[in-house]
Design an enzyme around this catalytic site. Structure first.
Site, PDB file in Angstrom:
ATOM      1  N   ASP A  62       1.001  -1.220  -0.010  1.00 13.91           N
ATOM      2  CA  ASP A  62      -0.085   0.061   0.068  1.00 13.91           C
ATOM      3  C   ASP A  62       1.004   1.105  -0.010  1.00 13.91           C
ATOM      4  O   ASP A  62       1.690   1.350   0.821  1.00 13.91           O
ATOM      5  CB  ASP A  62      -0.899  -0.074   1.294  1.00 13.91           C
ATOM      6  CG  ASP A  62      -1.888   1.153   1.366  1.00 13.91           C
ATOM      7  OD1 ASP A  62      -1.520   2.269   0.786  1.00 13.91           O
ATOM      8  OD2 ASP A  62      -2.771   0.768   2.109  1.00 13.91           O
ATOM      9  N   VAL A  63       0.861   1.858  -0.986  1.00 13.88           N
ATOM     10  CA  VAL A  63       1.868   2.942  -1.148  1.00 13.88           C
ATOM     11  C   VAL A  63       1.915   4.186  -0.141  1.00 13.88           C
ATOM     12  O   VAL A  63       2.773   4.907  -0.218  1.00 13.88           O
ATOM     13  CB  VAL A  63       1.739   3.751  -2.696  1.00 13.88           C
ATOM     14  CG1 VAL A  63       2.093   2.801  -3.812  1.00 13.88           C
ATOM     15  CG2 VAL A  63       0.358   4.214  -2.866  1.00 13.88           C
ATOM     16  N   ASN A  89       3.848   4.273  -9.994  1.00 10.77           N
ATOM     17  CA  ASN A  89       2.714   4.121 -11.079  1.00 10.77           C
ATOM     18  C   ASN A  89       1.217   3.946 -10.200  1.00 10.77           C
ATOM     19  O   ASN A  89       0.236   4.495 -10.769  1.00 10.77           O
ATOM     20  CB  ASN A  89       2.886   2.924 -11.817  1.00 10.77           C
ATOM     21  CG  ASN A  89       1.671   2.502 -12.510  1.00 10.77           C
ATOM     22  OD1 ASN A  89       1.139   2.987 -13.388  1.00 10.77           O
ATOM     23  ND2 ASN A  89       0.800   1.673 -11.892  1.00 10.77           N
ATOM     24  N   TYR A 154      -7.641  15.264  -7.969  1.00  9.89           N
ATOM     25  CA  TYR A 154      -6.860  14.381  -9.031  1.00  9.89           C
ATOM     26  C   TYR A 154      -5.603  15.288  -9.714  1.00  9.89           C
ATOM     27  O   TYR A 154      -4.386  14.939  -9.374  1.00  9.89           O
ATOM     28  CB  TYR A 154      -7.504  13.778  -9.921  1.00  9.89           C
ATOM     29  CG  TYR A 154      -6.669  12.672 -10.648  1.00  9.89           C
ATOM     30  CD1 TYR A 154      -6.363  11.577 -10.463  1.00  9.89           C
ATOM     31  CD2 TYR A 154      -6.495  12.945 -12.252  1.00  9.89           C
ATOM     32  CE1 TYR A 154      -5.442  10.746 -11.224  1.00  9.89           C
ATOM     33  CE2 TYR A 154      -5.822  12.451 -13.152  1.00  9.89           C
ATOM     34  CZ  TYR A 154      -5.204  11.042 -12.420  1.00  9.89           C
ATOM     35  OH  TYR A 154      -4.470  10.371 -13.561  1.00  9.89           O
ATOM     36  N   LYS A 158      -1.454  15.380  -9.299  1.00  8.71           N
ATOM     37  CA  LYS A 158      -0.601  15.119 -10.525  1.00  8.71           C
ATOM     38  C   LYS A 158       0.518  16.070 -10.681  1.00  8.71           C
ATOM     39  O   LYS A 158       1.517  16.055 -11.263  1.00  8.71           O
ATOM     40  CB  LYS A 158      -1.518  14.866 -11.794  1.00  8.71           C
ATOM     41  CG  LYS A 158      -1.952  13.464 -11.632  1.00  8.71           C
ATOM     42  CD  LYS A 158      -1.154  12.174 -11.382  1.00  8.71           C
ATOM     43  CE  LYS A 158      -2.027  10.931 -11.268  1.00  8.71           C
ATOM     44  NZ  LYS A 158      -0.987   9.720 -11.167  1.00  8.71           N
ATOM     45  N   ILE A 187      -6.320   6.838 -21.341  1.00 11.76           N
ATOM     46  CA  ILE A 187      -5.612   5.669 -21.558  1.00 11.76           C
ATOM     47  C   ILE A 187      -6.764   4.685 -21.369  1.00 11.76           C
ATOM     48  O   ILE A 187      -7.440   4.785 -20.121  1.00 11.76           O
ATOM     49  CB  ILE A 187      -4.494   5.277 -20.810  1.00 11.76           C
ATOM     50  CG1 ILE A 187      -3.230   6.599 -21.199  1.00 11.76           C
ATOM     51  CG2 ILE A 187      -3.823   4.107 -21.192  1.00 11.76           C
ATOM     52  CD1 ILE A 187      -2.638   6.583 -22.670  1.00 11.76           C
ATOM     53  N   THR A 189      -8.023   1.907 -19.491  1.00  8.15           N
ATOM     54  CA  THR A 189      -7.580   0.991 -18.201  1.00  8.15           C
ATOM     55  C   THR A 189      -9.093   0.657 -17.560  1.00  8.15           C
ATOM     56  O   THR A 189      -9.988   1.557 -17.723  1.00  8.15           O
ATOM     57  CB  THR A 189      -6.549   1.336 -17.644  1.00  8.15           C
ATOM     58  OG1 THR A 189      -7.006   2.412 -16.849  1.00  8.15           O
ATOM     59  CG2 THR A 189      -5.303   1.637 -18.504  1.00  8.15           C
ATOM     60  N   THR A 192     -10.733   4.179 -16.174  1.00 10.39           N
ATOM     61  CA  THR A 192     -11.123   5.028 -17.202  1.00 10.39           C
ATOM     62  C   THR A 192     -12.172   4.402 -18.022  1.00 10.39           C
ATOM     63  O   THR A 192     -12.937   5.219 -18.584  1.00 10.39           O
ATOM     64  CB  THR A 192      -9.979   5.760 -17.998  1.00 10.39           C
ATOM     65  OG1 THR A 192      -9.533   4.787 -18.836  1.00 10.39           O
ATOM     66  CG2 THR A 192      -9.192   6.619 -17.380  1.00 10.39           C
TER      67      THR A 192
HETATM   68  P1  NAP Z   1      -5.419   1.269 -12.780  1.00 16.11           P
HETATM   69  O1  NAP Z   1      -5.767  -0.016 -13.612  1.00 16.11           O
HETATM   70  O2  NAP Z   1      -6.522   1.540 -11.702  1.00 16.11           O
HETATM   71  O3  NAP Z   1      -4.161   0.902 -11.993  1.00 16.11           O
HETATM   72  C1  NAP Z   1      -3.836   1.393 -10.708  1.00 16.11           C
HETATM   73  C2  NAP Z   1      -3.246   0.320  -9.712  1.00 16.11           C
HETATM   74  O4  NAP Z   1      -2.976   1.269  -8.621  1.00 16.11           O
HETATM   75  C3  NAP Z   1      -4.356  -0.557  -9.539  1.00 16.11           C
HETATM   76  O5  NAP Z   1      -4.056  -1.937  -9.294  1.00 16.11           O
HETATM   77  C4  NAP Z   1      -4.983  -0.100  -8.051  1.00 16.11           C
HETATM   78  O6  NAP Z   1      -5.479  -0.697  -7.158  1.00 16.11           O
HETATM   79  C5  NAP Z   1      -3.357   0.317  -7.737  1.00 16.11           C
HETATM   80  N1  NAP Z   1      -3.626   1.166  -6.320  1.00 16.11           N
HETATM   81  C6  NAP Z   1      -4.520   1.980  -5.838  1.00 16.11           C
HETATM   82  N2  NAP Z   1      -4.274   2.447  -4.965  1.00 16.11           N
HETATM   83  C7  NAP Z   1      -3.069   1.937  -4.248  1.00 16.11           C
HETATM   84  C8  NAP Z   1      -2.400   1.878  -3.192  1.00 16.11           C
HETATM   85  N3  NAP Z   1      -2.832   2.774  -2.119  1.00 16.11           N
HETATM   86  N4  NAP Z   1      -1.295   1.321  -2.890  1.00 16.11           N
HETATM   87  C9  NAP Z   1      -0.891   0.406  -4.171  1.00 16.11           C
HETATM   88  N5  NAP Z   1      -1.489   0.504  -5.209  1.00 16.11           N
HETATM   89  C10 NAP Z   1      -2.748   1.052  -5.179  1.00 16.11           C
HETATM   90  O7  NAP Z   1      -5.054   2.516 -13.589  1.00 16.11           O
HETATM   91  P2  NAP Z   1      -4.104   3.012 -14.794  1.00 16.11           P
HETATM   92  O8  NAP Z   1      -4.595   3.661 -15.644  1.00 16.11           O
HETATM   93  O9  NAP Z   1      -3.111   1.773 -15.143  1.00 16.11           O
HETATM   94  O10 NAP Z   1      -2.860   3.995 -13.782  1.00 16.11           O
HETATM   95  C11 NAP Z   1      -2.015   3.822 -13.460  1.00 16.11           C
HETATM   96  C12 NAP Z   1      -1.406   5.136 -13.465  1.00 16.11           C
HETATM   97  O11 NAP Z   1      -1.479   6.026 -14.583  1.00 16.11           O
HETATM   98  C13 NAP Z   1      -2.080   5.996 -12.299  1.00 16.11           C
HETATM   99  O12 NAP Z   1      -1.059   6.817 -11.410  1.00 16.11           O
HETATM  100  C14 NAP Z   1      -3.138   7.121 -12.988  1.00 16.11           C
HETATM  101  O13 NAP Z   1      -3.389   8.235 -12.259  1.00 16.11           O
HETATM  102  C15 NAP Z   1      -2.176   7.288 -14.235  1.00 16.11           C
HETATM  103  N6  NAP Z   1      -2.737   7.887 -15.353  1.00 16.11           N
HETATM  104  C16 NAP Z   1      -3.892   7.312 -15.885  1.00 16.11           C
HETATM  105  C17 NAP Z   1      -4.521   7.777 -17.148  1.00 16.11           C
HETATM  106  C18 NAP Z   1      -5.609   6.638 -17.660  1.00 16.11           C
HETATM  107  O14 NAP Z   1      -6.242   7.287 -18.598  1.00 16.11           O
HETATM  108  N7  NAP Z   1      -5.722   5.572 -17.659  1.00 16.11           N
HETATM  109  C19 NAP Z   1      -4.403   8.876 -17.531  1.00 16.11           C
HETATM  110  C20 NAP Z   1      -3.247   9.704 -16.861  1.00 16.11           C
HETATM  111  C21 NAP Z   1      -2.532   8.932 -15.775  1.00 16.11           C
HETATM  112  P3  NAP Z   1      -7.119  -0.429  -6.917  1.00 16.11           P
HETATM  113  O15 NAP Z   1      -7.904  -1.193  -7.935  1.00 16.11           O
HETATM  114  O16 NAP Z   1      -7.308  -1.212  -5.626  1.00 16.11           O
HETATM  115  O17 NAP Z   1      -7.183   1.102  -6.703  1.00 16.11           O
END
Ligand code: NAP
Length: 249
Positions: A62-63, A89, A154, A158, A187, A189, A192
């Site tokens: 847990d970060v 990440n 959010y 960032k 992105i 995922t 989103t």
């Molecule tokens: P994701 O699939 O939700 O992946 C994020 C991961 O972080 C999930 O496994 C999540 O688990 C985990 N997490 C959440 N809280 C945590 C904690 N306290 N300790 C450890 N792990 C934790 O989303 P993603 O799109 O791959 O996001 C990755 C990064 O890219 C994030 O920082 C996000 O803000 C950034 N980002 C994403 C987008 C986009 O469009 N997808 C755009 C810009 C930036 P849970 O499911 O339990 O929360």
């Protein structure tokens, strides 16, 4: 093998972009420690990497926990001998404007997206110093570069990650520890999917993305791989934007 002999720690590596990065890094020769709070999915990523002949270890991180970060860094050093790469990440998204954001939501997202990056960086630096240098990649967002139509807290997290990246870069450059931020756009995922798949979501991305399609985790992972590798050896404190042109407008 662009990461031959390197050891990497990736937070939020159980799914989404983090999982794709873990698999890509392993396929490029790195030993990977995957941290997340989704234990079953994290162990699945570990198993997939092992099945394809790579080295990976899943640990519960847990970060927001300093001790769990320290344990993860120790796992990397004890199991693979050192730590060269950290990808901060893990993150959550709260889509709410200023008036719709509660104080509780603000604190929670600051804790995970902001303090989580700080704690990971703090834990990794001594091990990177011992390794003679390293590369830290912080996943920010285009929401950390420009005002967001959909989020208050959010985008604040960032923006904090963006400038913490530059401070880390300046403070550790002389020790060979680089730190860069990555700014993904839209992105596809689990984070989103719900909003992108609605009619309003589709209208929004069609209007916003000049390249005309939503990015995938692999688009981001390739940029993160470049920053993790020695190919980016003269880059620190920089911002890598991967957004199909959104912020170019
Ligand atoms: P994701 O699939 O939700 O992946 C994020 C991961 O972080 C999930 O496994 C999540 O688990 C985990 N997490 C959440 N809280 C945590 C904690 N306290 N300790 C450890 N792990 C934790 O989303 P993603 O799109 O791959 O996001 C990755 C990064 O890219 C994030 O920082 C996000 O803000 C950034 N980002 C994403 C987008 C986009 O469009 N997808 C755009 C810009 C930036 P849970 O499911 O339990 O929360």
């Amino acid at each position: 093998m662009r990461l031959e002999g390197k050891v990497a720690l990736i937070s939020g590596g159980a799914r989404g972009q983090g999982a794709v990065e873990a698999k890509l890094f392993a396929s490029e020769g790195a030993s990977v420690v995957i941290g997340d709070i989704l234990d079953d999915l994290g162990r699945q990523v570990e198993a997939e990497i092992a099945e394809s002949g790579g080295n990976a270890t899943y640990v519960h991180v847990d970060v927001t926990s300093e001790s769990q970060w320290n344990d993860a860094v120790n796992t990397a050093v004890e199991r693979y001998g050192k730590l060269d790469i950290l990808v901060n990440n893990a993150g959550i998204l709260i889509r709410a404007g200023v008036e719709d954001t509660t104080g509780e939501d603000w604190d929670r997202i600051m804790d995970i997206n902001g303090k989580g990056v700080f704690l990971g960086t703090k834990a990794a630096i001594p091990a990177m110093r011992d390794a003679g240098g390293g590369s830290i990649i912080n996943i920010s967002s285009i929401a950390g570069l420009q005002g967001s139509p959909a989020s208050a807290a959010y985008s604040a997290t960032k923006g904090a990650v963006r400038i913490l990246t530059k401070s880390t870069a300046v403070q550790y450059a002389k020790e060979g520890i680089r730190c860069n931020s990555v700014h993904p756009g839209l992105i596809y995922t689990d984070m989103t999917r719900d909003t992108l798949d609605t009619p309003e979501g589709e209208r929004e991305w069609r209007a916003r993305v000049p390249m005309g399609y939503i990015g995938v985790s692999e688009d981001v992972a390739k940029g993160v791989l470049f920053l993790a590798s020695d190919e980016s050896s003269y880059m620190t404190g920089s911002e890598l934007v991967i957004d199909g042109g959104i912020t170019a407008q």
